[in-house]
Write an enzyme that holds these catalytic residues in place. Structure first.
Site, PDB file in Angstrom:
ATOM      1  CG  ASP A   1     -40.302   4.767 -51.315  1.00 46.14           C
ATOM      2  OD1 ASP A   1     -41.123   3.841 -51.411  1.00 46.14           O
ATOM      3  OD2 ASP A   1     -40.621   5.969 -51.326  1.00 46.14           O
TER       4      ASP A   1
ATOM      5  CG  HIS B   1     -44.654  -0.183 -45.181  1.00 49.65           C
ATOM      6  ND1 HIS B   1     -45.820   0.337 -44.668  1.00 49.65           N
ATOM      7  CD2 HIS B   1     -43.845   0.886 -45.425  1.00 49.65           C
ATOM      8  CE1 HIS B   1     -45.722   1.655 -44.597  1.00 49.65           C
ATOM      9  NE2 HIS B   1     -44.539   2.010 -45.058  1.00 49.65           N
TER      10      HIS B   1
ATOM     11  CB  SER C   1     -29.952   1.414 -43.334  1.00 52.46           C
ATOM     12  OG  SER C   1     -29.022   0.436 -42.926  1.00 52.46           O
TER      13      SER C   1
END
Length: 273
Positions: A80, A139, A242
């Protein structure tokens, strides 16, 4: 780099606070304050009261995995985030943010050969900025084989949009973990995990020897002969927000219209050429 930068020390101090488990009452106040100040959307996660430390809240897992396209030719977002820049590389140059370029060969570091780095020349790049409000786990974007991983110690400057506008070569100065991957269509790409101020830890589940924001100050190379990961696999997290940079070789990806937009893990962001 022969000593830790002040940003590393600040991040380590914040990490100690974030990892501390307070009494349920105090921890409830900490969690509620963070969720409220940052505007976290907790609808996909467990109740805020279940997290025993601020760091547990940062690194929270989804209650249920997201659905995503199983088509081999579709490349999904690993996280996200906000896409601060994406597009075509100019030889080996990518945009940090509009008007500010950085050299991808330098970003990848000295543990890859010139030939390995040159595969991305004139390819594609995507910068994923994870803010403190975002889901912090990352992921695998496509079925792949990890060929190499390099941990490059560095600084821990903030990577928010205002910082990107002020500091040239910010991604190159900060600590990072660089993964060289090969997709099932035989094309290669890099995933670069870039650390930021506060905590500064990047977990890489398949390589427990990588210890970021530690006393280790020299780049370390890890090589793999048979490390295969599937699209959607959770392979770690940032402890605080980050950036992830994906750099793909020429004629590998056709990007969707994602520039300057929010994307979600599992969203199709590109297709194989």
């Amino acid at each position: 780099m022969n000593k830790r930068h002040i940003t590393s020390l600040i991040s380590q101090q914040f990490g100690r606070f974030a990892s501390k488990e307070f009494s349920p009452k105090i921890q409830g106040i900490v969690n509620n304050t963070y969720v409220g100040l940052m505007g976290l959307d907790m609808s996909d996660f467990y109740d805020r009261s279940t997290y025993k430390s601020l760091n547990a809240l940062f690194t929270r897992k989804l209650r249920e995995d997201r659905k995503f396209s199983k088509r081999k030719a579709e490349f999904i977002s690993p996280c996200d985030s906000y896409i601060s820049e994406s597009g075509d590389l100019n030889d080996e140059d990518a945009l940090q943010i509009k008007g500010m370029r950085y050299d991808c060969h330098t970003l990848l570091g000295d543990n890859f050969s010139d030939e390995e780095k040159s595969i991305v020349d004139n390819g594609k790049f995507i910068n994923f900025y994870l803010s403190p409000k975002d889901y912090h786990r990352y992921h695998i974007p496509t079925d792949l084989q990890v060929l190499k991983a390099v941990h490059i110690p560095g600084k821990f400057y903030p990577v928010n949009i205002s910082s990107l506008k002020m500091r040239v070569n910010l991604f190159i100065e900060n600590e990072r973990v660089v993964l060289l991957c090969e997709s099932t269509n035989g094309k290669k790409f890099y995933m670069v995990l870039v650390a930021a101020l506060n905590v500064g830890v990047m977990q890489v589940s398949f390589e427990p020897n990588i210890k970021t924001n530690s006393s280790h100050l020299e780049p370390t190379l890890y090589e793999y002969e048979d490390l295969h990961l599937k699209k959607g696999d959770d392979f770690g997290c940032f402890e605080m927000g980050s950036t992830i940079v994906i750099i793909a070789e020429e004629n590998m990806l056709e990007l969707e219209n994602i520039n300057y937009s929010d994307v979600k893990y599992g969203q199709t962001i590109a297709k194989y050429v």
